[in-house]
Design a protein around this motif. Structure first.
Motif, PDB file in Angstrom:
ATOM      1  N   GLN A 104       0.821  -1.210   0.000  1.00 21.09           N
ATOM      2  CA  GLN A 104       0.000   0.000   0.000  1.00 21.09           C
ATOM      3  C   GLN A 104       0.853   1.258   0.000  1.00 21.09           C
ATOM      4  O   GLN A 104       0.524   2.256  -0.620  1.00 21.09           O
ATOM      5  N   GLU A 105       1.957   1.177   0.736  1.00 23.22           N
ATOM      6  CA  GLU A 105       2.865   2.332   0.758  1.00 23.22           C
ATOM      7  C   GLU A 105       4.015   2.057  -0.183  1.00 23.22           C
ATOM      8  O   GLU A 105       4.347   0.907  -0.455  1.00 23.22           O
ATOM      9  N   HIS A 106       4.628   3.125  -0.631  1.00 22.08           N
ATOM     10  CA  HIS A 106       5.770   2.934  -1.523  1.00 22.08           C
ATOM     11  C   HIS A 106       6.889   3.872  -1.120  1.00 22.08           C
ATOM     12  O   HIS A 106       7.264   4.776  -1.863  1.00 22.08           O
ATOM     13  N   SER A 107       7.380   3.639   0.116  1.00 19.34           N
ATOM     14  CA  SER A 107       8.488   4.473   0.590  1.00 19.34           C
ATOM     15  C   SER A 107       9.592   3.603   1.193  1.00 19.34           C
ATOM     16  O   SER A 107      10.452   4.086   1.902  1.00 19.34           O
TER      17      SER A 107
END
Ligand code: ATP
Ligand code: MG
Length: 393
Positions: A104-107
């Motif tokens: 869901q996150e892309h960091s």
């Protein structure tokens, strides 16, 4: 996300040559048995030293994973996205799409681990790492490359198709059942022996079992409890041949003839003798018990020596150095605990003395056993002949 393919990882790197081949084939066999329990259509295949499970159509993913997580020999299960062989641009899109769907996150920090098993592919692994890594950085500016300890390892394998995966769900480890012969488990209704059997099976050993039943002192319900435990162990090991020995007359005879404080030890020695008889008959290579040093009077070093003395086969005691709490933890994890704590009597608890010997002297025990000479052989013979064989699981 629903996957159509899983890559099965297995460890045991020491296994080489012909043994490796046997190990892999046994693992494929065990996985085939496991997926049979899941509704849906699956194929299990071995290609170039890798094992895959392919899913056709709809199926229950949670159930499939839960079954695979009960197969000894699997160290990890990787949900794989399969892409047809394509150029690097299309592949870059696929990798970016994979990260979009998967996280869901892309960091996070990441690393591309490309592997070109298909030598015809125009880019080599290094070039792929660079190209695909660049594409990910373009798509997700907050992600960073970390080649040493990345949070996400994106594996890209170029074969006859392209496989992308990053998740590795844990497997049980160990070795596939059947790769290390067979052993006879002395299975009682307690917490320990199912765990002991499970631990030996984890190393690839197939199990048979023997239970000493003492009706009417132990109830049908106590027997059913042991059958239930065998069933739970069989989830991991496959069907278990459970020998139910009627032990009542032997126990009563010992009770009549021998000092009561030696009862448990002498009983235990007869259990071992009879278990060994069945072990030989069924080509088992050893016995397994749930004993642990010092847990009860019959498990002091002296008592274990006295019990062990009658056996010529190796006796495996995988819990020997475990504390009760550690055993309980395993039994909870493998699913036998709830059944084990059901309050049904065990044949040993009924005949135990108030003050059993804790340091039996083997010579004294042997002398006491002499008092059984008149009838014991006949009683053992009858017990063996009337043993009920149940196939559980
Ligand atoms: P468990 O929790 O496995 O019952 P325990 O702590 O109650 O073990 P004991 O009753 O002293 O210990 O038994 C030691 C071992 O002897 C058991 O782990 C089991 O392997 C074997 N054993 C004891 N009773 C029986 C029985 N009725 N039938 C088969 N095996 C038995
Ligand atoms: Mg017990």
């Amino acid at each position: 996300m629903d996957y159509q393919k899983f890559l099965i990882k297995y460890a045991e790197i020491g296994i080489k040559g012909k043994n490796r081949f046997l190990f892999e084939n046994a693992l494929v066999r065990q996985i085939k048995l496991a997926v049979k329990k899941v509704e849906g259509e699956f194929t299990v295949s071995k290609e170039q030293g890798r094992i895959y499970v392919d899913c056709q159509g709809r199926y229950d993913q949670e159930e499939l994973l839960s079954q695979l997580q009960k197969v000894f020999g699997i160290s990890g299960i990787c949900p794989v996205v399969q892409v047809p062989l394509c150029g690097v641009e299309e592949l870059s899109e696929a990798v970016v799409g994979f990260l979009k769907d998967m996280y869901q996150e892309h960091s996070q920090t990441f690393k591309i681990q490309a592997r070109r098993a298909n030598r015809n592919y125009p880019l080599d692994s290094m070039e792929l790492n660079r190209e695909l890594g660049g594409a990910v950085l373009d798509a997700f500016p907050q992600m960073r490359v970390d080649v040493h300890q990345p949070q996400i390892r994106v594996n890209v394998e170029i074969r006859e198709n392209i496989y992308i995966y990053s998740l590795v769900l844990p497997g049980l480890g160990g070795m596939p059942v059947g790769t290390n012969g067979k052993a006879m488990l002395l299975l009682s209704g307690g917490i320990d022996s199912p765990v002991a059997g499970w631990m030996v099976a984890k190393r690839g050993v197939k199990l048979d079992a023997v239970y000493f039943h003492a009706p009417p002192y132990t109830s049908e319900r106590a027997k059913q409890k042991v059958i239930d435990l065998a069933k739970q162990v069989a989830i991991y090991t496959g069907p278990i041949y459970l020998h139910v020995v009627n032990f009542t007359d032997i126990q009563l005879y010992i009770y009549d003839q021998c000092p009561h404080d030696e009862l448990t030890i002498i009983m235990r020695r007869y259990m071992m003798r009879i278990a060994e008889h069945f072990a030989r008959e069924t080509e088992c290579l050893g016995l397994v018990t749930g004993e642990s040093i010092g847990q009860v009077a019959s498990q002091t070093m002296q008592s274990l020596a006295a019990t062990n003395e009658v056996c010529t086969m190796p006796v495996y005691r995988p819990l020997i150095g475990f504390d009760k709490q550690e055993i309980v933890e395993v039994s909870e994890r493998i699913g036998t605990y709830e059944t084990s704590i059901q309050p049904y009597e065990d044949c040993c608890t009924i005949f135990v003395a108030k003050h059993p010997v804790t340091k039996p002297n083997i010579n004294v025990i042997r002398r006491s056993e002499k008092r059984l000479e008149e009838k014991i052989d006949e009683l053992v013979k009858t017990a063996v002949e009337t043993t009920e064989l149940l196939i559980v699981g």
